[in-house]
Motif scaffolding. Structure first.
Motif, PDB file in Angstrom:
ATOM      1  N   LYS A 321       0.777  -1.182  -0.106  1.00  0.00           N
ATOM      2  CA  LYS A 321      -0.165  -0.035   0.110  1.00  0.00           C
ATOM      3  C   LYS A 321       0.895   1.464   0.052  1.00  0.00           C
ATOM      4  N   ALA A 322       0.969   2.007  -1.128  1.00  0.00           N
ATOM      5  CA  ALA A 322       1.716   3.125  -1.342  1.00  0.00           C
ATOM      6  C   ALA A 322       1.336   4.132  -0.110  1.00  0.00           C
ATOM      7  N   ASN A 323       0.136   4.199   0.269  1.00  0.00           N
ATOM      8  CA  ASN A 323      -0.136   5.391   1.118  1.00  0.00           C
ATOM      9  C   ASN A 323       0.059   5.059   2.746  1.00  0.00           C
ATOM     10  N   ILE A 324       0.777   3.899   2.892  1.00  0.00           N
ATOM     11  CA  ILE A 324       0.908   3.266   4.318  1.00  0.00           C
ATOM     12  C   ILE A 324       2.338   3.035   4.321  1.00  0.00           C
ATOM     13  N   PRO A 325       3.127   4.261   4.466  1.00  0.00           N
ATOM     14  CA  PRO A 325       4.486   3.936   4.438  1.00  0.00           C
ATOM     15  C   PRO A 325       5.089   3.432   5.915  1.00  0.00           C
ATOM     16  N   PRO A 326       6.244   2.860   6.020  1.00  0.00           N
ATOM     17  CA  PRO A 326       6.675   2.046   7.503  1.00  0.00           C
ATOM     18  C   PRO A 326       6.414   3.027   8.419  1.00  0.00           C
ATOM     19  N   GLU A 327       6.697   4.476   8.268  1.00  0.00           N
ATOM     20  CA  GLU A 327       6.641   5.281   9.241  1.00  0.00           C
ATOM     21  C   GLU A 327       5.026   5.617  10.011  1.00  0.00           C
ATOM     22  N   THR A 328       4.202   4.838   9.295  1.00  0.00           N
ATOM     23  CA  THR A 328       3.011   4.789   9.855  1.00  0.00           C
ATOM     24  C   THR A 328       2.905   4.003  11.164  1.00  0.00           C
ATOM     25  N   PHE A 329       3.966   3.014  11.138  1.00  0.00           N
ATOM     26  CA  PHE A 329       4.096   2.283  12.495  1.00  0.00           C
ATOM     27  C   PHE A 329       4.852   2.803  13.502  1.00  0.00           C
ATOM     28  N   ILE A 330       5.683   3.874  13.123  1.00  0.00           N
ATOM     29  CA  ILE A 330       6.221   4.734  14.206  1.00  0.00           C
ATOM     30  C   ILE A 330       5.162   5.552  14.926  1.00  0.00           C
ATOM     31  N   PHE A 331       4.210   6.158  14.261  1.00  0.00           N
ATOM     32  CA  PHE A 331       2.918   6.594  14.757  1.00  0.00           C
ATOM     33  C   PHE A 331       2.297   5.847  15.721  1.00  0.00           C
ATOM     34  N   ILE A 332       1.967   4.426  15.204  1.00  0.00           N
ATOM     35  CA  ILE A 332       1.307   3.388  16.044  1.00  0.00           C
ATOM     36  C   ILE A 332       2.062   3.071  17.334  1.00  0.00           C
ATOM     37  N   GLN A 333       3.048   2.909  17.162  1.00  0.00           N
ATOM     38  CA  GLN A 333       3.840   2.674  18.470  1.00  0.00           C
ATOM     39  C   GLN A 333       3.757   3.824  19.422  1.00  0.00           C
ATOM     40  N   GLY A 334       3.971   4.957  18.895  1.00  0.00           N
ATOM     41  CA  GLY A 334       3.625   6.180  19.729  1.00  0.00           C
ATOM     42  C   GLY A 334       2.176   6.006  20.648  1.00  0.00           C
ATOM     43  N   LEU A 335       1.225   5.928  19.452  1.00  0.00           N
ATOM     44  CA  LEU A 335      -0.216   5.713  19.992  1.00  0.00           C
ATOM     45  C   LEU A 335      -0.378   4.523  21.210  1.00  0.00           C
ATOM     46  N   ILE A 336       0.520   3.507  20.936  1.00  0.00           N
ATOM     47  CA  ILE A 336       0.205   2.591  21.881  1.00  0.00           C
ATOM     48  C   ILE A 336       0.907   3.028  23.147  1.00  0.00           C
ATOM     49  N   ILE A 337       2.055   3.622  23.138  1.00  0.00           N
ATOM     50  CA  ILE A 337       2.767   4.030  24.578  1.00  0.00           C
ATOM     51  C   ILE A 337       1.819   5.029  24.991  1.00  0.00           C
ATOM     52  N   LEU A 338       1.074   6.023  24.413  1.00  0.00           N
ATOM     53  CA  LEU A 338       0.147   6.855  24.966  1.00  0.00           C
ATOM     54  C   LEU A 338      -0.994   6.198  25.503  1.00  0.00           C
ATOM     55  N   PHE A 339      -1.444   5.191  24.899  1.00  0.00           N
ATOM     56  CA  PHE A 339      -2.656   4.595  25.663  1.00  0.00           C
ATOM     57  C   PHE A 339      -2.232   3.722  26.620  1.00  0.00           C
ATOM     58  N   CYS A 340      -1.309   2.639  26.538  1.00  0.00           N
ATOM     59  CA  CYS A 340      -1.004   1.859  27.527  1.00  0.00           C
ATOM     60  C   CYS A 340      -0.079   2.401  28.493  1.00  0.00           C
ATOM     61  N   GLY A 341       0.748   3.310  28.307  1.00  0.00           N
ATOM     62  CA  GLY A 341       1.802   3.759  29.330  1.00  0.00           C
ATOM     63  C   GLY A 341       1.101   4.971  30.091  1.00  0.00           C
ATOM     64  N   ALA A 342       0.765   5.986  29.295  1.00  0.00           N
ATOM     65  CA  ALA A 342       0.149   7.274  30.190  1.00  0.00           C
ATOM     66  C   ALA A 342      -1.127   7.134  30.662  1.00  0.00           C
ATOM     67  N   MET A 343      -2.148   6.527  29.707  1.00  0.00           N
ATOM     68  CA  MET A 343      -3.481   6.793  29.834  1.00  0.00           C
ATOM     69  C   MET A 343      -3.976   5.170  30.366  1.00  0.00           C
ATOM     70  N   GLU A 344      -3.158   4.568  31.284  1.00  0.00           N
ATOM     71  CA  GLU A 344      -3.720   3.225  31.347  1.00  0.00           C
ATOM     72  C   GLU A 344      -4.666   3.210  32.181  1.00  0.00           C
ATOM     73  N   ASN A 345      -5.185   4.122  33.074  1.00  0.00           N
ATOM     74  CA  ASN A 345      -6.202   3.983  33.813  1.00  0.00           C
ATOM     75  C   ASN A 345      -7.603   4.426  33.143  1.00  0.00           C
TER      76      ASN A 345
END
Lengths: 360, 323
Positions: A321-345
């Motif tokens: 998928k040309a519109n989904i570069p590998p960097e998309t997953f850097i964004f998703i990693q950041g989101l996971i850290i945000l939700f699981c790490g900082a907003m865990e409750n």
């Protein structure tokens, strides 16, 4: 209302899963806005990272590095230390094993060379973490700020060392020479041919061993008890006769050694030479893994595999998928850290209310 | 290149041009951290503002609209950061790092989607912010020293450079001589006492995040529409962390923090100038070693060997109202 009101299964599994789904939902929204189908993308991702045996091999290969950086961050967190420096410690650890190999790889057999190189990685990683640990314990400088500084210092230092000393004469590539075959880690496809041509090597097995050792040491030894006591309440631990500054310094050195060992997988198991910026953010992913896995060996294993799968599957998806570069997953990693790490409750009040209603 | 090529005057001019990126971000961090919220997300806010400013400036051909759009996105992120660290009482360090990582990826993806140029925006060309030529520059240009001083060192910069320097006394005044500044500091030092005195801790912290968002956006805009003339992936390149370092270095005080920013700007300029220069008796000094100096200096300061750095007392602690 907080986590304390919730049963163990809820805090250990339900909350992290809800947070993970929230992060993936936001990611799916972004993929939709980029004009691609989130469901189809997820299918491609799972297929490329887990179902396809060769893809699974790559997923586990990445996971081996992440288990070590995840353990590095986790062990520090047990003592209440937030080690942001795993990235730099891994980088310097790579230098440690490289120096051992450049010096000895033509004269020693593999069974002696590989453990020595790993020792080099661990010692260099530990040494790089010693000073932030010492400064926190004895001079009160916060380990978060000093480890950020040490990441930058490591980056400049490694740039200097590689460019000035390690590039072989006549070469342009900013990397050391290729190590002799004796130091190449045995691959797992020798035992499991189904995995195909992947760099998955014995360091995955070592990572599993490290997880077990971590679990036993932290929860079954006196030192582990001191470690956790320091993390829970420094003052109480101090009155119980635990030397806080010694625990902090030793913990940071162990954390650094584990980060250093993360270099073994990528340098000795895959590239077989030291190159510029090889950690590529693995130290920061370690923070995510420690938080998501709640510093528990099983949690660290599962989240390492999840992040490995995101990187491997994400790479394949970006090819299709040309519109989904590998960097998309850097964004998703950041989101996971945000939700699981900082907003865990985030969902704790809702979940708690739901459970209370069921009880009635 | 020989030692003769080493020009001190151009290092000073570059120092002036390097400092604003750090100054805006450091002042942003100052507001957040003085209120008790650790701002590790400076890097992410800078990146987002740099991209949005460049993209809007390119599309509208107007740098000012670009800057305004950058303010909007940076404020939105600062408020999200506030929601996580103030309302949700989440781990502020983790929130900051998470936002940095997420925005590093997202800015690339969106830039690639809209412009298809490998994650950068097209050159801004006319939409770049112009340099201001001070009146009478042509007349003094020929005079030795004075000409350089007036046209190159003081004059010839963009409006954002002057804004950055003007900000120093303004932030000092807001922090130490206004009611808002007093409340901000009280909330950062002892939120429970402030709460007992009738100050709304959460609202004060959100106001601080708002200030941080606005100020941080300027440093992003400075990167893309003043310095380079386009947005490039990860162009903040650690400047957010460096600004935070200047803040630690300056003991969370505006004037000292600004001095820290100037020092870092100086070392960055020195590094560029010194690359390849042969010094008599020393030889070439590698740029990567010069690059290391500000960080090493900061560690020495942190270790309390030069001066003791004292952070706001409540920094990093979510405020839970006592019943």
């Amino acid at each position: 209302m907080n986590q304390a009101d919730l049963p163990r299964w809820a805090t250990a599994f339900a909350l992290p899963l809800l947070n993970l789904f929230s992060a993936l939902l936001v990611a799916a929204g972004v993929i939709y806005l980029l004009g691609e189908s989130p469901v189809e993308s997820l299918g491609i991702l799972i297929n490329a990272a887990v179902l396809n045996p060769e893809g699974l091999g790559y997923t586990l290969f990445y996971a081996a590095t992440f288990i070590f950086t995840g353990l590095s961050v986790s062990v520090a967190m047990q003592a209440g230390l937030f080690n942001i420096g795993s990235e730099g410690q891994m980088y310097v650890g790579g230098l440690g094993l490289t120096l051992v190999l450049l010096w000895l790889d033509s004269s020693l057999p593999g069974w002696l060379l590989i453990p020595l190189a790993m020792l080099g990685a661990a010692v260099f990683g530990a040494a790089w973490a010693y000073l932030p640990g010492y400064l926190q314990a004895r001079r009160g400088s916060h380990v978060v700020v000093t480890t950020i500084m040490f990441n930058f210092i490591a980056a400049s230092l490694m740039n200097y060392v590689i460019v000035s000393f390690l590039i072989p004469a006549g070469q342009q590539n900013t990397a050391s020479r290729v190590f002799a075959d004796a130091s190449w880690l045995p691959k797992l496809n020798g035992i499991l041919p189904v995995l195909g041509e992947t760099p998955l090597n014995i360091s995955f097995v070592l990572a599993l061993v490290a997880l077990v050792i971590y679990g036993v040491v932290v929860w079954r030894t006196t030192w582990g008890y001191q470690l956790r006591a320091t993390g829970l309440n420094q003052h109480a631990a101090h009155y119980a006769g635990i030397s806080i500054s010694k625990t902090i310094i030793v913990t940071m050195m162990i954390s650094g050694a584990l980060a250093g060992l993360a270099a073994v997988n990528s340098v000795m198991g895959s590239t077989h030479y030291l190159n510029l910026n090889f950690p590529a953010g693995a130290g920061f992913i370690g923070i995510a893994i420690a938080l998501m896995g709640r510093q528990h060996p099983v949690g660290i294993l599962l989240s390492s595999i999840l992040f490995g799968a995101l990187i491997q599957g994400g790479f394949d998806l970006s090819l299709e998928k040309a519109n989904i570069p590998p960097e998309t997953f850097i964004f998703i990693q950041g989101l996971i850290i945000l939700f699981c790490g900082a907003m865990e409750n985030l969902y704790a009040p809702a979940l708690s209310a739901l459970l209370k209603r069921k009880e009635k | 290149m020989m030692f003769d090529d080493f020009q001190f005057s151009s290092i000073l001019v570059s120092t002036i041009r390097n400092a604003p990126v750090l100054m805006f971000a450091a002042m942003a961090g100052l507001f957040a951290e003085r209120s008790g919220v650790v701002d590790l997300a400076l890097e992410g806010k800078m990146l987002a503002a740099a991209f949005v400013s460049a993209a809007v400036a390119f599309v509208t051909k107007n740098p000012w609209l670009g800057i305004m759009a950058g303010v909007g996105i940076s404020v939105a992120i600062a408020l999200l950061q506030g929601f996580v660290s103030i309302t949700q009482k989440g781990n502020q360090l983790v929130a900051g790092i998470a936002l940095n990582i997420a925005l590093s990826g997202l800015t690339f993806v969106i830039a690639q989607y809209f412009f298809q140029q490998g994650g950068r925006t097209p050159d801004l060309g006319e939409a770049r912010l112009f340099d201001i030529v001070l009146p009478g520059s042509a007349a003094v240009a020929g005079i030795p020293f004075l000409g350089w001083f007036y046209t190159k060192l003081i004059g010839g910069h963009s409006a954002l450079v002057y804004l950055a320097f003007a900000l120093i006394p303004v932030v000092h005044w807001v922090l130490y001589h206004t009611r808002f500044g007093l409340r901000l500091r009280a909330v950062g030092e002892n939120p429970h006492a402030a709460d007992a005195a009738g100050i709304n801790v959460e609202r004060t912290r959100f106001m601080a995040m708002l200030c941080a968002g606005v100020l941080c956006s300027f440093s992003g805009a400075y990167l893309s529409i003043v310095q380079s003339g386009f947005f490039l992936r990860d162009m903040s390149a650690g400047n957010g962390y460096l600004a935070l370092t200047a803040l630690v270095f300056g003991n969370w005080r505006p004037l000292h923090t600004a001095l820290g920013c100037l020092m870092f700007g100086f070392f960055a300029a020195l590094q560029v100038q010194i690359e390849g220069v042969v010094f008599p008796g020393i030889g070439k000094v590698p740029g990567s070693l010069i690059q290391m100096i500000p960080y090493v200096v900061t560690v020495i300061v942190l270790a309390g060997l030069m001066a003791k750095s004292v952070a706001p007392k409540a920094i990093g602690q979510p405020f839970v109202k006592s019943r």
